[in-house]
Design a protein around this motif. Structure first.
Motif, PDB file in Angstrom:
ATOM      1  N   ASP A  19      23.251 -28.894   4.662  1.00  0.00           N
ATOM      2  CA  ASP A  19      24.364 -29.162   5.576  1.00  0.00           C
ATOM      3  C   ASP A  19      25.723 -28.742   5.040  1.00  0.00           C
ATOM      4  N   SER A  20      25.757 -28.129   3.876  1.00  0.00           N
ATOM      5  CA  SER A  20      27.055 -27.740   3.310  1.00  0.00           C
ATOM      6  C   SER A  20      26.913 -26.512   2.429  1.00  0.00           C
ATOM      7  N   HIS A  21      27.977 -25.706   2.414  1.00  0.00           N
ATOM      8  CA  HIS A  21      28.095 -24.631   1.429  1.00  0.00           C
ATOM      9  C   HIS A  21      28.615 -25.252   0.131  1.00  0.00           C
ATOM     10  N   GLN A  22      28.379 -24.578  -0.965  1.00  0.00           N
ATOM     11  CA  GLN A  22      28.874 -25.071  -2.249  1.00  0.00           C
ATOM     12  C   GLN A  22      29.660 -23.958  -2.944  1.00  0.00           C
ATOM     13  N   ILE A  23      30.868 -24.293  -3.352  1.00  0.00           N
ATOM     14  CA  ILE A  23      31.700 -23.352  -4.095  1.00  0.00           C
ATOM     15  C   ILE A  23      31.842 -23.893  -5.512  1.00  0.00           C
ATOM     16  N   ILE A  24      31.526 -23.069  -6.493  1.00  0.00           N
ATOM     17  CA  ILE A  24      31.544 -23.493  -7.896  1.00  0.00           C
ATOM     18  C   ILE A  24      32.584 -22.664  -8.643  1.00  0.00           C
ATOM     19  N   ILE A  25      33.510 -23.359  -9.309  1.00  0.00           N
ATOM     20  CA  ILE A  25      34.617 -22.719 -10.032  1.00  0.00           C
ATOM     21  C   ILE A  25      34.591 -23.202 -11.476  1.00  0.00           C
ATOM     22  N   ALA A  26      34.743 -22.284 -12.410  1.00  0.00           N
ATOM     23  CA  ALA A  26      34.691 -22.648 -13.829  1.00  0.00           C
ATOM     24  C   ALA A  26      36.001 -23.269 -14.289  1.00  0.00           C
ATOM     25  N   LEU A  47      33.534 -16.811  -9.496  1.00  0.00           N
ATOM     26  CA  LEU A  47      33.088 -18.043  -8.865  1.00  0.00           C
ATOM     27  C   LEU A  47      31.836 -17.767  -8.045  1.00  0.00           C
ATOM     28  N   ALA A  48      31.200 -18.830  -7.579  1.00  0.00           N
ATOM     29  CA  ALA A  48      29.999 -18.687  -6.752  1.00  0.00           C
ATOM     30  C   ALA A  48      30.212 -19.373  -5.415  1.00  0.00           C
ATOM     31  N   PHE A  49      29.723 -18.739  -4.364  1.00  0.00           N
ATOM     32  CA  PHE A  49      29.710 -19.308  -3.021  1.00  0.00           C
ATOM     33  C   PHE A  49      28.236 -19.415  -2.644  1.00  0.00           C
ATOM     34  N   VAL A  50      27.692 -20.630  -2.690  1.00  0.00           N
ATOM     35  CA  VAL A  50      26.270 -20.842  -2.423  1.00  0.00           C
ATOM     36  C   VAL A  50      26.108 -21.251  -0.960  1.00  0.00           C
ATOM     37  N   PRO A  51      25.544 -20.380  -0.124  1.00  0.00           N
ATOM     38  CA  PRO A  51      25.402 -20.712   1.295  1.00  0.00           C
ATOM     39  C   PRO A  51      24.480 -21.910   1.525  1.00  0.00           C
ATOM     40  N   ALA A  52      24.759 -22.665   2.561  1.00  0.00           N
ATOM     41  CA  ALA A  52      23.929 -23.813   2.921  1.00  0.00           C
ATOM     42  C   ALA A  52      22.483 -23.368   3.113  1.00  0.00           C
ATOM     43  N   GLY A  53      21.564 -24.137   2.538  1.00  0.00           N
ATOM     44  CA  GLY A  53      20.143 -23.847   2.687  1.00  0.00           C
ATOM     45  C   GLY A  53      19.566 -22.938   1.632  1.00  0.00           C
ATOM     46  N   ASP A  54      20.400 -22.236   0.872  1.00  0.00           N
ATOM     47  CA  ASP A  54      19.896 -21.328  -0.160  1.00  0.00           C
ATOM     48  C   ASP A  54      19.478 -22.112  -1.412  1.00  0.00           C
ATOM     49  N   THR A  55      18.265 -21.856  -1.878  1.00  0.00           N
ATOM     50  CA  THR A  55      17.809 -22.478  -3.121  1.00  0.00           C
ATOM     51  C   THR A  55      18.481 -21.784  -4.295  1.00  0.00           C
ATOM     52  N   HIS A  56      18.994 -22.576  -5.233  1.00  0.00           N
ATOM     53  CA  HIS A  56      19.651 -21.978  -6.389  1.00  0.00           C
ATOM     54  C   HIS A  56      19.260 -22.716  -7.663  1.00  0.00           C
ATOM     55  N   ALA A  57      18.987 -21.927  -8.689  1.00  0.00           N
ATOM     56  CA  ALA A  57      18.679 -22.460 -10.012  1.00  0.00           C
ATOM     57  C   ALA A  57      19.894 -22.254 -10.897  1.00  0.00           C
ATOM     58  N   TYR A  58      20.053 -23.127 -11.886  1.00  0.00           N
ATOM     59  CA  TYR A  58      21.257 -23.074 -12.694  1.00  0.00           C
ATOM     60  C   TYR A  58      21.009 -23.656 -14.076  1.00  0.00           C
ATOM     61  N   ARG A  59      21.795 -23.164 -15.027  1.00  0.00           N
ATOM     62  CA  ARG A  59      21.787 -23.702 -16.389  1.00  0.00           C
ATOM     63  C   ARG A  59      23.078 -23.304 -17.071  1.00  0.00           C
ATOM     64  N   ALA A  60      23.541 -24.122 -17.985  1.00  0.00           N
ATOM     65  CA  ALA A  60      24.739 -23.824 -18.766  1.00  0.00           C
ATOM     66  C   ALA A  60      24.396 -23.922 -20.245  1.00  0.00           C
ATOM     67  N   VAL A  61      25.196 -23.291 -21.064  1.00  0.00           N
ATOM     68  CA  VAL A  61      24.981 -23.327 -22.509  1.00  0.00           C
ATOM     69  C   VAL A  61      26.246 -23.843 -23.176  1.00  0.00           C
ATOM     70  N   GLY A  62      26.099 -24.859 -24.022  1.00  0.00           N
ATOM     71  CA  GLY A  62      27.247 -25.374 -24.768  1.00  0.00           C
ATOM     72  C   GLY A  62      28.206 -26.173 -23.901  1.00  0.00           C
ATOM     73  N   MET A  63      29.433 -26.344 -24.398  1.00  0.00           N
ATOM     74  CA  MET A  63      30.446 -27.103 -23.669  1.00  0.00           C
ATOM     75  C   MET A  63      30.707 -26.440 -22.327  1.00  0.00           C
ATOM     76  N   ASN A  64      30.792 -27.252 -21.275  1.00  0.00           N
ATOM     77  CA  ASN A  64      31.052 -26.688 -19.961  1.00  0.00           C
ATOM     78  C   ASN A  64      31.623 -27.739 -19.026  1.00  0.00           C
ATOM     79  N   ARG A  65      32.341 -27.266 -18.027  1.00  0.00           N
ATOM     80  CA  ARG A  65      32.915 -28.147 -17.005  1.00  0.00           C
ATOM     81  C   ARG A  65      33.249 -27.276 -15.791  1.00  0.00           C
ATOM     82  N   PHE A  66      32.784 -27.691 -14.632  1.00  0.00           N
ATOM     83  CA  PHE A  66      32.956 -26.895 -13.424  1.00  0.00           C
ATOM     84  C   PHE A  66      33.438 -27.763 -12.276  1.00  0.00           C
ATOM     85  N   LEU A  67      34.279 -27.181 -11.440  1.00  0.00           N
ATOM     86  CA  LEU A  67      34.687 -27.823 -10.205  1.00  0.00           C
ATOM     87  C   LEU A  67      33.684 -27.413  -9.130  1.00  0.00           C
ATOM     88  N   VAL A  68      33.080 -28.402  -8.482  1.00  0.00           N
ATOM     89  CA  VAL A  68      32.098 -28.151  -7.435  1.00  0.00           C
ATOM     90  C   VAL A  68      32.646 -28.693  -6.116  1.00  0.00           C
TER      91      VAL A  68
END
Length: 288
Positions: A19-26, A47-68
C-alpha cells in the motif's frame, strides 16, 4: 506518510509492502538492495525508490543509518511524487544532482530536529501539547528551530522530495560495485562527507566514521584516492559549488552557495574557487 531513521543488519532480509512506496536515503553507510531482481545500493547522493508491491532484499555492512519514508500510493500520486519519479527514469535507483544534494541534507536535518522536539515534549509537556520554557531554552542552545509548524504535516517532506526527485536521474552504472577497489570503510566515509559539505569536518570525525586511526585514514586516502583527506574534502566542496553555479535553474545567492559548501567567508570561497577553476565564481554564474 511514515518517516523513520533505521539501522540495518549485515544479514540479508527481504519483504514487500503493497500500500505504499518506500524511499530510502542514506545518512551514514551503504545499503545493498535487490528490487525485483535489480541490484543497486543507497549511499551518499544515491537513493532508492521502491515501488509498492515490489519485493526487495537488503543488507548493510558496518555502521549505518538511513532515512526511510513510507509514502502512501495515493499521497504519492496526489503530490506529484510518482510523476517526478517516472520523469527521472522510473529506476529504483536514482542519483540526485550534485547541485541539489543540499536538499537531502535539509531533509535529514529537518526530520532529525522534529524528532528532537518530540522527545523533549514527551519528557516535559505542559499538558497543552506545548513546550515548557526550560525545554525551549534547551532547543535554542542546541540550535534547533522551535517553529514546529514547519513540520506539522507532510508539506515539508513532500516539498523537499519534489525538489530531490525533480533533480534526480537514473543511477547509471552506480551499483554496489561501482567503487570497486575502494574498501567499504572508505566508501562509507565518502558518502557521509558528501552529505555534509556545509559542515565543519575534521580528521578526527573522518577517522571515527571510517573506524580507522588517523594514520590509517591518511594511508587509505593516499592509496585509493591519491590525495589527503582534507584536499579531497576541499575538492568536493569546490566541485559542488561549480555544479550549483553551472546550473541555470539554481538561483541561490553566491554567499549562500559559499556557506552550503562549507565556507564561512565569501571572499575566501571566491579565492579558492578562482585558484581551482581559473576564474571567479561570479563569472560562471554570468555565463549560465
Amino acid at each position: 506518510m511514515q518517516t523513520s531513521f533505521r539501522q540495518y543488519r549485515s544479514e540479508a532480509a527481504s519483504h514487500s509492502h503493497d500500500d505504499s512506496h518506500q524511499i530510502i536515503i542514506a545518512d551514514l553507510g551503504m545499503l545493498e538492495l535487490e528490487i525485483e531482481g535489480r541490484g543497486g545500493c543507497v549511499s551518499g547522493r544515491r537513493l532508492a525508490f521502491v515501488p509498492a508491491g515490489d519485493t526487495h532484499a537488503y543488507r548493510a555492512v558496518g555502521m549505518n543509518r538511513f532515512l526511510v519514508l513510507d509514502v502512501d500510493t495515493d499521497v504519492a500520486s496526489q503530490t506529484g511524487l510518482e510523476r517526478l519519479w517516472h520523469q527521472a527514469g522510473a529506476s529504483p535507483y536514482l542519483e540526485v544532482g550534485a547541485a541539489y544534494a543540499g536538499h537531502l541534507t535539509s531533509l535529514l536535518l529537518g526530520l532529525e530536529q522534529r524528532r528532537a522536539i518530540s522527545r523533549i515534549q514527551r519528557i516535559s509537556p505542559d499538558g497543552q501539547g506545548n513546550l515548557q520554557s526550560e525545554n525551549l531554552s534547551l532547543l535554542h542552545i542546541a540550535g534547533i528551530a522551535t517553529c514546529e509548524s514547519a513540520f506539522a504535516d507532510n508539506a515539508f517532506v513532500c516539498k523537499t522530495l519534489r525538489e530531490v526527485l525533480g533533480h534526480s536521474a537514473t543511477a547509471q552504472g552506480r551499483d554496489a560495485d561501482a567503487d570497486q577497489g575502494i574498501p567499504m570503510q572508505l566508501q562509507r566515509l565518502l558518502g557521509w562527507i558528501e552529505l555534509r559539505l556545509s559542515e565543519p569536518i575534521g580528521i578526527p570525525e573522518m577517522a571515527m566514521i571510517a573506524a580507522q586511526s588517523e594514520s590509517a585514514l591518511f594511508a587509505a586516502f593516499h592509496r585509493y584516492l591519491g590525495t589527503t583527506p582534507m584536499r579531497w574534502l576541499g575538492e568536493q566542496r569546490l566541485q559542488r559549488a561549480y555544479a550549483m553555479l553551472n546550473d541555470p535553474k539554481n538561483t541561490v545567492p553566491l554567499g549562500d552557495i559559499a556557506r552550503e559548501v562549507g565556507f564561512t567567508d565569501q571572499s575566501a570561497f571566491s579565492r579558492a574557487f578562482s585558484r581551482r577553476f581559473g576564474h571567479a565564481p561570479i563569472v560562471l554564474r554570468r555565463r549560465t
